[in-house]
Motif scaffolding. Sequence first.
Motif, PDB file in Angstrom:
ATOM      1  N   GLU A   1     -17.376 -34.444 -11.348  1.00  0.00           N
ATOM      2  CA  GLU A   1     -18.154 -35.511 -10.707  1.00  0.00           C
ATOM      3  C   GLU A   1     -17.491 -35.971  -9.409  1.00  0.00           C
ATOM      4  OE1 GLU A   1     -21.149 -36.087 -11.655  1.00  0.00           O
ATOM      5  OE2 GLU A   1     -20.881 -34.810 -13.408  1.00  0.00           O
ATOM      6  N   LEU A   2     -16.169 -36.050  -9.404  1.00  0.00           N
ATOM      7  CA  LEU A   2     -15.457 -36.453  -8.189  1.00  0.00           C
ATOM      8  C   LEU A   2     -15.617 -35.407  -7.085  1.00  0.00           C
ATOM      9  CD1 LEU A   2     -12.176 -37.913  -9.734  1.00  0.00           C
ATOM     10  CD2 LEU A   2     -14.115 -39.186  -8.779  1.00  0.00           C
ATOM     11  N   SER A   3     -15.639 -34.134  -7.459  1.00  0.00           N
ATOM     12  CA  SER A   3     -15.758 -33.075  -6.453  1.00  0.00           C
ATOM     13  C   SER A   3     -17.102 -33.120  -5.733  1.00  0.00           C
ATOM     14  CB  SER A   3     -15.538 -31.697  -7.086  1.00  0.00           C
ATOM     15  OG  SER A   3     -16.627 -31.354  -7.920  1.00  0.00           O
ATOM     16  N   ARG A   4     -18.084 -33.760  -6.320  1.00  0.00           N
ATOM     17  CA  ARG A   4     -19.411 -33.882  -5.700  1.00  0.00           C
ATOM     18  C   ARG A   4     -19.460 -34.973  -4.636  1.00  0.00           C
ATOM     19  NH1 ARG A   4     -21.451 -33.130 -11.400  1.00  0.00           N
ATOM     20  NH2 ARG A   4     -22.131 -30.976 -11.433  1.00  0.00           N
ATOM     21  N   LEU A   5     -18.453 -35.831  -4.614  1.00  0.00           N
ATOM     22  CA  LEU A   5     -18.453 -36.933  -3.649  1.00  0.00           C
ATOM     23  C   LEU A   5     -18.001 -36.448  -2.277  1.00  0.00           C
ATOM     24  CD1 LEU A   5     -16.905 -39.769  -5.845  1.00  0.00           C
ATOM     25  CD2 LEU A   5     -19.311 -39.442  -5.241  1.00  0.00           C
ATOM     26  N   ASP A   6     -18.648 -36.953  -1.261  1.00  0.00           N
ATOM     27  CA  ASP A   6     -18.338 -36.635   0.129  1.00  0.00           C
ATOM     28  C   ASP A   6     -16.944 -37.144   0.487  1.00  0.00           C
ATOM     29  OD1 ASP A   6     -18.405 -37.416   3.142  1.00  0.00           O
ATOM     30  OD2 ASP A   6     -20.127 -36.074   2.879  1.00  0.00           O
ATOM     31  N   ASP A   7     -16.272 -36.451   1.401  1.00  0.00           N
ATOM     32  CA  ASP A   7     -14.930 -36.868   1.834  1.00  0.00           C
ATOM     33  C   ASP A   7     -14.915 -38.262   2.457  1.00  0.00           C
ATOM     34  OD1 ASP A   7     -13.693 -34.616   0.923  1.00  0.00           O
ATOM     35  OD2 ASP A   7     -13.677 -33.590   2.866  1.00  0.00           O
TER      36      ASP A   7
ATOM     37  N   ILE B   1     -12.201 -31.403 -29.398  1.00  0.00           N
ATOM     38  CA  ILE B   1     -12.837 -30.146 -29.796  1.00  0.00           C
ATOM     39  C   ILE B   1     -14.345 -30.214 -29.585  1.00  0.00           C
ATOM     40  CG2 ILE B   1     -13.324 -28.628 -31.753  1.00  0.00           C
ATOM     41  CD1 ILE B   1     -10.504 -29.378 -32.788  1.00  0.00           C
ATOM     42  N   ALA B   2     -14.927 -31.390 -29.853  1.00  0.00           N
ATOM     43  CA  ALA B   2     -16.374 -31.536 -29.698  1.00  0.00           C
ATOM     44  C   ALA B   2     -16.779 -31.526 -28.222  1.00  0.00           C
ATOM     45  CB  ALA B   2     -16.838 -32.828 -30.354  1.00  0.00           C
ATOM     46  N   MET B   3     -15.923 -32.039 -27.359  1.00  0.00           N
ATOM     47  CA  MET B   3     -16.217 -32.099 -25.933  1.00  0.00           C
ATOM     48  C   MET B   3     -15.018 -31.583 -25.145  1.00  0.00           C
ATOM     49  SD  MET B   3     -18.210 -35.713 -25.458  1.00  0.00           S
ATOM     50  CE  MET B   3     -16.848 -36.746 -25.946  1.00  0.00           C
ATOM     51  N   PRO B   4     -14.748 -30.273 -25.181  1.00  0.00           N
ATOM     52  CA  PRO B   4     -13.574 -29.768 -24.478  1.00  0.00           C
ATOM     53  C   PRO B   4     -13.698 -29.990 -22.974  1.00  0.00           C
ATOM     54  CG  PRO B   4     -14.948 -27.973 -25.250  1.00  0.00           C
ATOM     55  CD  PRO B   4     -15.532 -29.224 -25.803  1.00  0.00           C
ATOM     56  N   ALA B   5     -12.671 -30.529 -22.389  1.00  0.00           N
ATOM     57  CA  ALA B   5     -12.662 -30.802 -20.951  1.00  0.00           C
ATOM     58  C   ALA B   5     -11.226 -30.983 -20.513  1.00  0.00           C
ATOM     59  CB  ALA B   5     -13.457 -32.076 -20.660  1.00  0.00           C
ATOM     60  N   PRO B   6     -10.977 -30.815 -19.221  1.00  0.00           N
ATOM     61  CA  PRO B   6      -9.620 -31.074 -18.735  1.00  0.00           C
ATOM     62  C   PRO B   6      -9.234 -32.528 -18.982  1.00  0.00           C
ATOM     63  CG  PRO B   6     -10.927 -29.918 -17.093  1.00  0.00           C
ATOM     64  CD  PRO B   6     -11.866 -30.341 -18.194  1.00  0.00           C
ATOM     65  N   ARG B   7      -7.973 -32.742 -19.198  1.00  0.00           N
ATOM     66  CA  ARG B   7      -7.477 -34.103 -19.377  1.00  0.00           C
ATOM     67  C   ARG B   7      -7.560 -34.845 -18.048  1.00  0.00           C
ATOM     68  NH1 ARG B   7      -4.113 -30.394 -21.951  1.00  0.00           N
ATOM     69  NH2 ARG B   7      -4.054 -30.675 -24.199  1.00  0.00           N
ATOM     70  N   LEU B   8      -7.652 -36.158 -18.112  1.00  0.00           N
ATOM     71  CA  LEU B   8      -7.776 -36.944 -16.884  1.00  0.00           C
ATOM     72  C   LEU B   8      -6.553 -36.820 -15.984  1.00  0.00           C
ATOM     73  CD1 LEU B   8      -9.573 -40.144 -18.170  1.00  0.00           C
ATOM     74  CD2 LEU B   8     -10.498 -38.381 -16.681  1.00  0.00           C
ATOM     75  N   TYR B   9      -5.392 -36.493 -16.549  1.00  0.00           N
ATOM     76  CA  TYR B   9      -4.193 -36.392 -15.725  1.00  0.00           C
ATOM     77  C   TYR B   9      -3.913 -34.951 -15.298  1.00  0.00           C
ATOM     78  CZ  TYR B   9      -2.358 -35.361 -20.378  1.00  0.00           C
ATOM     79  OH  TYR B   9      -2.172 -34.849 -21.624  1.00  0.00           O
ATOM     80  N   ASP B  10      -4.889 -34.061 -15.434  1.00  0.00           N
ATOM     81  CA  ASP B  10      -4.654 -32.675 -15.031  1.00  0.00           C
ATOM     82  C   ASP B  10      -4.590 -32.566 -13.503  1.00  0.00           C
ATOM     83  OD1 ASP B  10      -7.247 -32.772 -14.132  1.00  0.00           O
ATOM     84  OD2 ASP B  10      -7.988 -31.133 -15.342  1.00  0.00           O
ATOM     85  N   GLN B  11      -4.132 -31.417 -13.013  1.00  0.00           N
ATOM     86  CA  GLN B  11      -3.940 -31.235 -11.579  1.00  0.00           C
ATOM     87  C   GLN B  11      -5.249 -31.313 -10.801  1.00  0.00           C
ATOM     88  OE1 GLN B  11      -1.754 -27.563 -11.282  1.00  0.00           O
ATOM     89  NE2 GLN B  11       0.198 -28.587 -11.559  1.00  0.00           N
ATOM     90  N   ILE B  12      -6.329 -30.805 -11.373  1.00  0.00           N
ATOM     91  CA  ILE B  12      -7.615 -30.800 -10.662  1.00  0.00           C
ATOM     92  C   ILE B  12      -8.102 -32.231 -10.438  1.00  0.00           C
ATOM     93  CG2 ILE B  12     -10.027 -30.051 -10.774  1.00  0.00           C
ATOM     94  CD1 ILE B  12      -9.047 -27.758 -12.609  1.00  0.00           C
ATOM     95  N   THR B  13      -8.071 -33.042 -11.481  1.00  0.00           N
ATOM     96  CA  THR B  13      -8.526 -34.432 -11.356  1.00  0.00           C
ATOM     97  C   THR B  13      -7.619 -35.204 -10.405  1.00  0.00           C
ATOM     98  OG1 THR B  13      -9.417 -34.339 -13.593  1.00  0.00           O
ATOM     99  CG2 THR B  13      -9.097 -36.529 -12.636  1.00  0.00           C
ATOM    100  N   CYS B  14      -6.318 -35.025 -10.522  1.00  0.00           N
ATOM    101  CA  CYS B  14      -5.388 -35.729  -9.629  1.00  0.00           C
ATOM    102  C   CYS B  14      -5.604 -35.318  -8.176  1.00  0.00           C
ATOM    103  CB  CYS B  14      -3.947 -35.500 -10.065  1.00  0.00           C
ATOM    104  SG  CYS B  14      -3.538 -36.411 -11.579  1.00  0.00           S
ATOM    105  N   ARG B  15      -5.914 -34.049  -7.934  1.00  0.00           N
ATOM    106  CA  ARG B  15      -6.207 -33.601  -6.568  1.00  0.00           C
ATOM    107  C   ARG B  15      -7.439 -34.329  -6.021  1.00  0.00           C
ATOM    108  NH1 ARG B  15      -6.541 -28.082  -7.149  1.00  0.00           N
ATOM    109  NH2 ARG B  15      -8.785 -28.196  -7.450  1.00  0.00           N
ATOM    110  N   GLU B  16      -8.454 -34.517  -6.852  1.00  0.00           N
ATOM    111  CA  GLU B  16      -9.648 -35.248  -6.411  1.00  0.00           C
ATOM    112  C   GLU B  16      -9.344 -36.724  -6.167  1.00  0.00           C
ATOM    113  OE1 GLU B  16     -12.607 -34.117  -5.435  1.00  0.00           O
ATOM    114  OE2 GLU B  16     -11.839 -32.097  -5.771  1.00  0.00           O
ATOM    115  N   ILE B  17      -8.504 -37.318  -7.004  1.00  0.00           N
ATOM    116  CA  ILE B  17      -8.092 -38.713  -6.778  1.00  0.00           C
ATOM    117  C   ILE B  17      -7.387 -38.828  -5.433  1.00  0.00           C
ATOM    118  CG2 ILE B  17      -6.517 -40.539  -7.554  1.00  0.00           C
ATOM    119  CD1 ILE B  17      -7.175 -39.609 -10.457  1.00  0.00           C
ATOM    120  N   LEU B  18      -6.507 -37.882  -5.138  1.00  0.00           N
ATOM    121  CA  LEU B  18      -5.806 -37.883  -3.848  1.00  0.00           C
ATOM    122  C   LEU B  18      -6.788 -37.747  -2.689  1.00  0.00           C
ATOM    123  CD1 LEU B  18      -2.734 -35.666  -4.768  1.00  0.00           C
ATOM    124  CD2 LEU B  18      -2.701 -38.106  -4.219  1.00  0.00           C
TER     125      LEU B  18
END
Length: 172
Positions: free
Chosen positions: A59-65, A83-100
């Motif tokens: 969702e963050l990757s969809r936001l404009d710079d 297990i029911a909703m497998p997804a990257p953890r919020l502190y993973d590198q991809i999410t942190c890169r989007e936060i940055l």
Amino acid sequence: MLELGPGNGEVALALATKNPDDFHVLIDMNIHAADEIGRQIAKRNLKNVGVVTGVAHAELSRLDDRVEFDVVHCYFPSPLNNIAMPAPRLYDQITCREILRLTQTGSEFFTVSDKAFVIDRFEKRLAPAFRLGTWRPPISPLMEGAVIGTQNERIHCIARDVTPSVARLVRT
């Protein structure tokens, strides 16, 4: 303000009510939680809150710079993949890169967790762009004086018998 994993939205909705000139974006992968937040937004007639169901980094990757957040909240991020909703953890590198990508100098990042390594990973992955503003390990479940000390989280902490740590990181 960006809130990742808002749960029932209590914190964001209280802040949105208190600060009507600020816009609040909430992202939660739990469709039921997001639907309930949507009902609360409508009930309170809040025009400054948007809630999205989805995985945070996608969702963050969809936001404009040009979108910039001055405050990011992330409460009790799960250290485990669901297990029911497998997804990257919020502190993973991809999410942190989007936060940055979506924050600026002076932006603040708040997280609360009962797992010290979660805070350590956020700090490591957001450094060197963010410096540690404060870290309180462990604090009272009442979180007295903390921005994130809502009644619901107090009950959550007491019910789980946890003493959470709080981290505040500031973008440099």
